[in-house]
Structures are given as structure tokens and as C-alpha cells.
Design an enzyme around this catalytic site. Structure first.
Site, PDB file in Angstrom:
ATOM      1  N   PHE A   1     -14.387  21.225   9.388  1.00 11.96           N
ATOM      2  CA  PHE A   1     -13.194  20.562   9.907  1.00 11.96           C
ATOM      3  C   PHE A   1     -12.590  19.726   8.790  1.00 11.96           C
ATOM      4  CE2 PHE A   1     -10.630  17.325  11.914  1.00 11.96           C
ATOM      5  CZ  PHE A   1      -9.864  18.089  12.773  1.00 11.96           C
TER       6      PHE A   1
ATOM      7  N   LYS B   1     -11.490   7.839   7.809  1.00 13.87           N
ATOM      8  CA  LYS B   1     -12.186   7.291   8.987  1.00 13.87           C
ATOM      9  C   LYS B   1     -12.587   5.808   8.850  1.00 13.87           C
ATOM     10  CE  LYS B   1     -13.044  11.127  11.799  1.00 13.87           C
ATOM     11  NZ  LYS B   1     -13.009  12.484  11.258  1.00 13.87           N
TER      12      LYS B   1
ATOM     13  N   ASP C   1     -15.520  16.805   1.224  1.00 12.57           N
ATOM     14  CA  ASP C   1     -14.809  16.087   2.279  1.00 12.57           C
ATOM     15  C   ASP C   1     -15.804  15.098   2.883  1.00 12.57           C
ATOM     16  OD1 ASP C   1     -13.765  15.174   4.655  1.00 12.57           O
ATOM     17  OD2 ASP C   1     -12.871  17.089   5.247  1.00 12.57           O
TER      18      ASP C   1
HETATM   19  C1  LIG Z   1     -11.836  13.443  10.989  1.00  8.69           C
HETATM   20  C2  LIG Z   1     -11.966  14.350   9.833  1.00  8.69           C
HETATM   21  C3  LIG Z   1     -10.837  14.819   9.148  1.00  8.69           C
HETATM   22  C4  LIG Z   1      -9.426  14.528   9.596  1.00  8.69           C
HETATM   23  O1  LIG Z   1      -9.114  13.176   9.536  1.00  8.69           O
HETATM   24  P1  LIG Z   1      -7.777  12.652  10.270  1.00  8.69           P
HETATM   25  O2  LIG Z   1      -7.751  11.196   9.921  1.00  8.69           O
HETATM   26  O3  LIG Z   1      -7.936  12.920  11.719  1.00  8.69           O
HETATM   27  O4  LIG Z   1      -6.651  13.398   9.690  1.00  8.69           O
HETATM   28  C5  LIG Z   1     -11.040  15.645   8.057  1.00  8.69           C
HETATM   29  N1  LIG Z   1     -12.275  15.964   7.642  1.00  8.69           N
HETATM   30  C6  LIG Z   1     -13.386  15.513   8.259  1.00  8.69           C
HETATM   31  C7  LIG Z   1     -14.736  15.904   7.749  1.00  8.69           C
HETATM   32  C8  LIG Z   1     -13.274  14.712   9.394  1.00  8.69           C
HETATM   33  O5  LIG Z   1     -14.360  14.299  10.034  1.00  8.69           O
END
Ligand SMILES: *Cc1c(COP(=O)(O)O)cnc(C)c1O
Length: 405
Positions: free
Chosen positions: A144, A258, A229
Site C-alpha cells: 500500500f 503518519k 516506504d
Molecule cells: C498510510 C500509508 C500511505 C498513505 O498515506 P496517506 O497519508 O494516507 O496518503 C502510504 N504508504 C504506507 C505504507 C501507508 O501505511
């Protein structure tokens, strides 16, 4: 009508259904009023111990004095100016991140997706500057990376792609934790490999040590960039300041968001000097990104995590939590796995139980948990969660799960 003091939940639900786009489906029937520590309260004063933390955002819990003070003081002085001018908090927070990670330079945006967009653009620009036609990014299935079009294309889940085709070109999704799949996906147009050290939304799947070391080696051998990420795994969550530290390797670019702003929108792209240098004036930008208020929040969050050694605390508390979940695993046959690191844990259930039913039952008992992919209950509490609060959760889960024997 909207009363002066209290608004009935049914009125909020009615307004939401009437006026808010239905992207979140059926929400939990509650609107929180305030929080303190790891506990949220609704308007009736009912308490909920929070193991969701705004999806790994509220690392310092609720009403943390350091965060409140930083935001309040900054709000009185200056909330926003523009990146046309120097911004003290932006420079200082960038310095804090650079000094405490393997990265050298930072760029701030307002969300995780935006941070990943920045990382993708930076990787492409790096090879553009070298005169090489390398643009493709290899990512993992069940990953994700966000909801913008490019980060959706990076996200290896077909169900998210289909309604929004055509997807931006230049992304290949291959199985996670499979080094051979990465090796055979590399071509003359590959620019980078991008993965989460622990897949969060995908169901709390931890990258193997050999996989991560192998990715670094593949990138070195093929002159590719390694992008992590760390939007969910960063800032102490997994028991290290950033999760790459578990593997004894360093990415060329990594992203954070986050927890970074403690709830104020803030994301970051962090890169090694020679990669960061690929961005030149005009290549990237943001109106809000790295503003005085968000960076004041970010400084308070980062300083508190470092000063209070919350990474180590998350490692210890997480180990205790993991062991407790393992005991449930031993007790209940329908629990098929317990995974994760630090305070990013998952407990997978077999098909005989719907994880969402457990989430609802926990909610009724005053506990917030969430169900990620693979029928996996995910636990990502504030980093200040106590053993006592964990004990309470485990006892409650034990009681709920008994009914399913
Ligand atoms: C939550 C998340 C995102 C997206 O972040 P947003 O602030 O919702 O755009 C991307 N990568 C990872 C691994 C995440 O947990």
C-alpha cells in the site's frame, strides 16, 4: 437541529450519509470528543482504549503536552507563510531527521501519498539527469503506497486499479519477500525498487532479512535506487527509529508521514545527498508542505520520540505484546499466525471467523482495534501504550474469542 451542547450521533450519521462522499463505508458508530494518553472518549464519556492510534498516526497518544505546547505556541506566532521564504521549523526538522537517520536531505509534503509521489519523482529525475531512460519502479503485491494515481499504480492491489484505469505507466507489482521475482523483473528501464519493510494495510507482513539484504545487493549491482516506504513503520513504530535499521542496510530514499506530524498532516521524502541533488529548482514543490505549524508539530514528535527513547520502549512493550498474542495463538486453533515487530503487530484468523466481527465486539467492550487484509487483526497503538493496557486488551480478546470455540 444542531444543538448548542450535544449533537446526537444519529444526526451526525444522517448528515454524513447525506453530504459526505461514501468512501469509508460503514463506520464504527461513534464520534470521539477528546482523548488523553491512549484513551479516547465519546460524548457520553464512554472510554475506549486505542490500539489503532488514527492508523499509526497518534504515536504520542492524545493530549501530549509537548505536542499541544508546540502547536499552540506556533499557532500564536505564524501558521503559514510560503516556501518563497525561509522557514525556521522546516530547516530544523529537516536537520533532526537527517542527523538521526541514514538520510542527508529532506523534502516535506502533507501526506504519505505525497511523500511517495515525491520519492517516485526523485528517482525518475535522478536517472533523467544521468541521461538514462530508466523510469520503472518495481513494487510488491499486497503493498500500500497511497491513493493518488501514481501511488495507486505503485500499490500492488488490482482491486484498487481497475475502476481508475488507465493507471500511470512505469510500475510493476511482483510478489513480496520473493527475491527471484524482483531479479527477473529488473530490465534496462528499471529505476528503483520500492517496498514497505513491514506491509501494513496488506496484513502486517514483515520483510525477511535475506530479502531486504538481497534488494540492497540487487540495487547495487544494477545501479538502481532502493526506496523504502516507511510511512507506517517509521518513527519508532517497529522498535527502531526507522525500520531499515533492523536489516543492517540503508535505502537511498525513504518516506515518512503518519506519525510525523502527530496528527497534523505532514509527510517527508528523505534521501542520500547524491540522490537528493537530482531535484533542482522548479522540479518539485508544495504550497503547504513544510509549513511552520506542521513542522513545529513534527519537531515536538521527533524530539519526544528521541528524548523518551520511545523506539526502545516500543521494542520492549512490543515484545511483551507479541508474547501475549502468541499465548492466544496457542490457545485458539482459529488463530493462524502472529506477526510484526515492535508495536506493529498482526494476528491472523482463519475463515471460520470474520475479523470485522472481532473488531465490533472489541468496540462494544471499549477497545479500538482494526482488521487489515488477510483477516488480520492489526494492533498499532500509541507508542506510549502500557503493559497494563495491553493486559486489558488481551483479557478482553480472550473473553470474546471463547465464544468462537
Ligand atoms: C498510510 C500509508 C500511505 C498513505 O498515506 P496517506 O497519508 O494516507 O496518503 C502510504 N504508504 C504506507 C505504507 C501507508 O501505511
Amino acid at each position: 437541529m444542531w444543538g448548542e451542547m450535544t449533537v446526537d450521533l444519529s444526526e451526525i450519521i444522517a448528515a454524513d450519509k447525506r453530504y459526505y462522499m461514501n468512501t469509508f463505508g460503514e463506520r464504527m458508530p461513534v464520534a470521539f470528543e477528546h482523548g488523553k494518553g491512549c484513551v479516547l472518549y465519546d460524548k457520553n464519556g464512554k472510554a475506549y482504549i486505542d490500539f489503532v492510534a488514527g492508523i499509526a498516526v497518534n504515536a504520542l497518544g492524545y493530549a501530549h503536552p509537548a505536542l499541544i505546547d508546540a502547536i499552540t505556541e506556533q499557532a500564536k506566532k505564524l501558521i503559514h507563510c510560503s516556501n518563497l521564504y525561509y522557514i525556521e521549523n522546516q530547516a530544523k526538522l529537516a536537520q533532526m531527521l537527517a542527523e538521526n537517520t541514514c538520510g542527508d536531505k529532506v523534502f516535506f509534503g502533507n501526506s504519505g501519498a505525497e511523500a511517495n509521489e515525491g520519492a517516485i519523482k526523485l528517482a525518475r529525475k535522478y536517472f533523467y539527469n544521468k541521461g538514462q531512460e530508466r523510469y520503472e519502479i518495481i513494487t510488491a503485491k499486497a503493498s500500500f503506497h497511497g491513493r493518488t494515481l501514481a501511488t495507486l499504480a505503485a500499490t500492488g492491489q488490482d482491486k484498487y486499479h481497475k475502476p481508475f484505469e488507465p493507471m500511470p505507466a512505469g510500475f510493476i507489482n511482483i510478489p513480496f519477500n520473493d527475491l527471484e521475482a524482483v531479479e527477473s523483473a529488473i530490465s534496462s528501464t528499471t529505476a528503483a525498487i520500492m517496498v514497505e519493510p513491514i506491509q501494513g494495510e496488506g496484513g502486517v507482513f514483515v520483510a525477511d532479512n535475506s530479502y531486504m539484504k538481497g534488494l540492497r545487493k540487487l540495487c547495487d549491482e544494477n545501479d538502481l535506487l532502493l526506496i523504502f516506504d516507511e510511512i507506517q513503520t517509521g518513527l519508532g513504530r517497529t522498535g527502531k527509529f526507522f525500520a531499515y535499521e533492523h536489516y543492517g542496510i540503508e535505502p537511498d530514499i525513504f518516506t515518512s508521514a503518519k506519525a510525523l506530524g502527530g496528527g497534523i498532516p505532514l509527510g517527508a521524502v528523505i534521501a542520500k545527498e547524491q540522490v537528493a541533488a537530482a531535484f533542482e529548482p522548479g522540479d518539485h514543490g508544495s504550497t503547504f508542505g513544510g509549513g511552520p505549524l506542521a513542522c513545529a508539530a513534527g519537531m515536538a514528535v521527533v524530539q519526544t520520540i528521541l528524548d523518551e527513547q520511545l523506539s526502545d520502549y516500543a521494542a520492549q512493550t512490543g515484545q511483551y505484546f507479541f508474547d501475549c498474542l502468541k499465548q492466544l495463538h496457542a490457545e485458539y486453533g482459529f488463530i493462524t499466525d502472529v506477526r510484526g515487530k515492535g508495536l506493529m503487530l498482526g494476528m491472523e484468523l482463519d475463515q471460520s471467523i470474520n475479523g470485522k466481527d472481532i473488531v465490533k465486539a472489541a468496540f462494544c467492550n471499549g477497545f479500538l482495534i482494526n482488521c487489515a487484509a488477510h483477516n488480520t487483526l492489526r494492533f498499532i497503538p500509541p507508542l506510549i501504550i502500557t503493559k497494563n493496557e495491553i493486559d486489558m486488551l488481551i483479557e478482553m480478546l480472550d473473553n470474546i474469542l471463547k465464544a468462537y470455540l
